[in-house]
Scaffold this active site. Structure first.
Site, mmCIF file in Angstrom:
data_model
loop_
_atom_site.group_PDB
_atom_site.id
_atom_site.type_symbol
_atom_site.label_atom_id
_atom_site.label_comp_id
_atom_site.label_asym_id
_atom_site.label_seq_id
_atom_site.Cartn_x
_atom_site.Cartn_y
_atom_site.Cartn_z
ATOM 1 N N LYS A 161 1.255 2.919 11.230
ATOM 2 C CA LYS A 161 0.572 3.867 10.357
ATOM 3 C C LYS A 161 0.218 3.265 9.004
ATOM 4 O O LYS A 161 -0.741 3.688 8.366
ATOM 5 C CB LYS A 161 1.443 5.102 10.177
ATOM 6 C CG LYS A 161 1.521 5.904 11.461
ATOM 7 C CD LYS A 161 2.242 7.203 11.262
ATOM 8 C CE LYS A 161 2.463 7.864 12.616
ATOM 9 N NZ LYS A 161 3.203 9.106 12.500
ATOM 10 N N GLU A 211 4.765 9.782 1.944
ATOM 11 C CA GLU A 211 3.535 10.251 1.313
ATOM 12 C C GLU A 211 3.711 11.663 0.795
ATOM 13 O O GLU A 211 4.686 12.346 1.111
ATOM 14 C CB GLU A 211 2.350 10.152 2.282
ATOM 15 C CG GLU A 211 2.439 11.079 3.455
ATOM 16 C CD GLU A 211 1.383 10.772 4.510
ATOM 17 O OE1 GLU A 211 0.739 9.717 4.471
ATOM 18 O OE2 GLU A 211 1.219 11.627 5.391
ATOM 19 N N HIS A 223 6.924 19.786 14.334
ATOM 20 C CA HIS A 223 5.845 18.817 14.572
ATOM 21 C C HIS A 223 5.500 18.650 16.046
ATOM 22 O O HIS A 223 4.872 17.667 16.430
ATOM 23 C CB HIS A 223 6.168 17.463 13.947
ATOM 24 C CG HIS A 223 6.428 17.554 12.468
ATOM 25 N ND1 HIS A 223 5.418 17.682 11.550
ATOM 26 C CD2 HIS A 223 7.574 17.599 11.772
ATOM 27 C CE1 HIS A 223 5.944 17.779 10.345
ATOM 28 N NE2 HIS A 223 7.255 17.734 10.445
ATOM 29 N N ARG A 277 -4.586 7.034 22.734
ATOM 30 C CA ARG A 277 -4.297 7.392 24.130
ATOM 31 C C ARG A 277 -5.052 8.669 24.464
ATOM 32 O O ARG A 277 -5.635 9.282 23.587
ATOM 33 C CB ARG A 277 -2.801 7.668 24.270
ATOM 34 C CG ARG A 277 -2.363 8.778 23.319
ATOM 35 C CD ARG A 277 -1.011 9.371 23.627
ATOM 36 N NE ARG A 277 -0.830 10.608 22.892
ATOM 37 C CZ ARG A 277 -0.300 10.712 21.676
ATOM 38 N NH1 ARG A 277 0.076 9.628 21.029
ATOM 39 N NH2 ARG A 277 -0.176 11.876 21.094
#
Lengths: 179, 501
Positions: free
Chosen positions: B118, B202, B237, B294
């Site tokens: 990431k 972040e 999530h 994917r």
């Protein structure tokens, strides 16, 4: 051939289904057209369909039904996938139960059980620690997720039954809390 | 070239989904049988079964790169489709396929590596002026560094696993006192899940919407996006309900975000299917989050509104074909909603619900698509993901799609396990969801009750339990069935008695 049981059957045909929140449903004549729930006449039918499902027909709607657990008079039932637990009592056993509950002193011990099988990856408390309700006690890894197991009550940690690295089964007692 | 044989390095519904398209394209399929579910449903769909029941080493079957690549070579299988999860985003696996001359149905190892990391992905996005959130822009070396950056950009902040996905290794930090503990928790979880403890940090956007764009790229540098998917209904999530299009995007925003999604793909010479994820805040500002290299679980909603078979496109691209359409050919028609049917107990905090599926019966209509990995007597094991089935429903409008979906859920019958069906109903009945007014904190903040139940459900349950209990008492009393009385008895009790005799 059944003896003249008509009379005794009538006496027997009242039941009280008590939910875990202590809500009660009085059910009379469960097998007959004279079915009454909470003293009102009601039309409910139970069916087994050709595909192996049990469903309840009520007000022209079908409800998928399943008994998932029963031990003596304790039942867990699914209606459209939502579970409900009851104990089924007779009017007499219900009275006795209420009487016993009133006289039972409230327990001060809370047991924290594993909600699912998994591995203990972290212990966040020690014996003697004061904890608040909801505070994380243990981190249990299951299905690759780290699950924080919270305390069911505020109190003091009195016993720890596991250590980091242990594999536990569902319902295994992990920690004991004194309120 | 044309691929004639395909090894599906996956299980469950996606293995069956891949089989369906492969069959249509005349490709011979191979499936992997494991000792963890030797009678799994997907094995009924493949042309040939490769037996991995004999355990070779500690590595789980679907993660065993060398074993999978070796068997493909040995059996002269031309291509491997990794599905999602497992090795789908392993650059090493893609690399090993390439080295051994087996076609990997997916992007290049380089693209997987760059987007899978990431921090590299964010640097790329930054270089191409795709909007980003402030943060560490790189892996953190220590809790101290995390504290320093968090102080600079302000709380709340979020830790994420650099190699992550699916919510693992993510932790939100509200205040400075939690940051060290959460850094450790996130790293440990990342290490456990991805063998890589690296995390970055972040700014945490409160209550964002999760919007992702499906893109397709061929090996000749042609790109299209197939519109967005709204995936804000998440718990820890993990997505639970997805739809396409999103109720909040207009044409202009869709175009802009779609173009940015393509920029990210172009930057890595990406080919095959991919998904670019964005967060969208209340002011409709969007931020690049990550790219998934994917096919995704929720690809089906895009297929329904675009009419494009994404698995077919993946295979065609891998064969070296050019995209058969241009951006202006892509039209989104109507609305599609996907409900994930997970073997979970919603009433017990979504705990996995393991067991045997006694019976399953699906709703049927032209508006309904079922992608399932289970059938009667399938076993839900603790070894794999809890998602067992997907219900995808179409409607001309969002409202129609929601109503069709609720009808379908009522007819989606499973006996033997508990599932997320009552949860999906609760969402679809919720006023704010119906109004399109929701974001990723919807479950936590807006849902008072996580399962839907009719007013009379409890009473019906009480009746069923009492009925069974009373019938049990009756059976105990009579050692035989009294046929006179039997006439008046419900067939249900009679059945029960016959069984108990």
């Amino acid at each position: 051939m059944i003896l003249s049981r008509k009379k005794s059957k009538d006496q027997d045909s009242e039941y009280i289904a008590v939910t875990s929140q202590d809500k009660k449903y009085t059910i009379k004549n469960p097998f007959s057209e004279e079915l009454m729930i909470n003293h009102k006449k009601i039309d409910i039918k139970i069916f087994d369909d050709e595909n192996g499902f049990t469903y309840i027909l009520f007000k022209r709607k079908k409800y998928l039904a399943e008994i998932v657990e029963k031990t003596q008079n304790k039942y867990t039932v699914l209606i459209n996938g939502v579970s409900y637990t009851f104990s089924i009592e007779s009017p007499i056993s219900y009275k006795r139960k209420k009487y016993l509950e009133k006289n039972k002193s409230k327990s001060h011990t809370e047991l924290v059980a594993a909600p699912m099988p998994g591995k203990i990856v972290d212990l966040l408390i020690e014996v003697g620690d004061k904890v608040k309700e909801g505070e994380s006690l243990v981190i249990l890894e299951a299905m690759k997720m780290q699950n924080e197991i919270g305390s069911p009550a505020s109190g003091t940690v009195s016993k720890i039954f596991i250590k980091v690295g242990d594999i536990v089964n569902k319902e295994d007692v992990l920690v004991e809390i004194q309120r | 070239m044309r691929i004639k044989s395909l090894l599906i390095a996956n299980r469950g519904e996606i293995a069956i989904r891949i089989c369906r398209t492969a069959k249509m394209m005349g490709i011979k399929t191979y499936g992997i049988k494991t000792s963890k579910e030797p009678k799994a449903y997907y094995l009924d769909f493949v042309d040939e079964i490769i037996d991995f029941c004999e355990s070779m080493d500690e590595v789980p079957e679907f993660l065993d790169v060398e074993r999978i690549v070796t068997i493909a070579k040995k059996s002269n299988i031309e291509a491997i489709h990794p599905g999602y999860g497992f090795l789908a985003e392993s650059p090493y696996f893609a690399q090993r396929c390439e080295e051994e001359g087996v076609i990997f149905i997916g992007p290049s190892p380089e693209a997987i590596y760059k987007m899978g990391n990431k921090t590299i992905a964010k640097r790329i996005a930054n270089r191409y002026q795709v909007p980003l959130l402030r943060g560490s822009y790189g892996n953190l070396k220590s809790a101290g560094e995390a504290r320093h950056i968090a102080n600079k950009i302000g709380y709340p902040v979020i830790f994420k696993a650099a190699a992550g996905g699916g919510g693992r290794g993510m932790r939100i930090v509200e205040k400075v006192s939690q940051i060290e503990k959460m850094f450790k928790v996130a790293s440990a979880e990342a290490e456990e899940a991805f063998n890589d403890p690296s995390v970055f940090l972040e700014k945490y956007v409160r209550n964002p919407k999760h919007i992702e764009f499906q893109i397709l790229g061929d090996k000749n540098g042609n790109y299209v996006h197939l519109g967005e998917r709204e995936c804000s209904i998440q718990r820890k999530h993990q997505k639970l309900i997805e739809e396409s299009p999103s109720p909040v995007l207009d044409k202009k925003l869709r175009k802009k975000m779609g173009e940015d999604a393509i920029k990210i793909a172009e930057a890595t010479n990406y080919y095959n299917a991919g998904t670019v994820e964005f967060l969208l805040d209340d002011d409709k500002k969007y931020y690049f989050m990550e790219m998934n290299t994917r096919i995704q679980v929720e690809h089906s909603v895009t297929e329904v509104v675009t009419g494009i078979d994404l698995i077919e496109m993946q295979i065609r691209i891998a064969q070296g074909e050019k995209l058969p359409f241009k951006q202006e050919d892509i039209k989104l028609t109507g609305w599609a909603i996907e409900c994930r049917i997970n073997a979970e107990d919603v009433q017990a905090g979504f705990n996995p619900y393991l067991g045997i599926i006694d019976k399953i019966q699906y709703p049927r209509s032209k508006n309904i698509r079922i992608d399932t990995g289970i059938t009667d007597l399938s076993v839900v094991t603790p070894y794999f993901d809890s998602m067992v089935s997907k219900l995808i429903v179409y409607g001309e409008t969002r409202e129609k799609a929601i109503n069709n979906c609720l009808n379908a859920l009522d007819k989606f019958w499973i006996k033997g396990i508990k599932t997320t069906i009552p949860f999906c109903k609760a969402v679809l009945h919720h006023r704010k969801f119906r109004n399109g007014d929701f974001n990723t904190s919807f479950i936590e903040k807006e849902m008072k009750k996580l399962h839907y139940e009719g007013d009379q459900n409890e009473m019906l349950a009480a009746y069923l339990a009492t009925f069974d209990f009373a019938a049990g008492l009756e059976t105990d009393r009579s050692t035989y069935i009294d046929f006179e009385q039997g006439k008046n008895i419900s067939p249900w009790v009679l059945n029960k008695r016959l069984r108990s005799l």
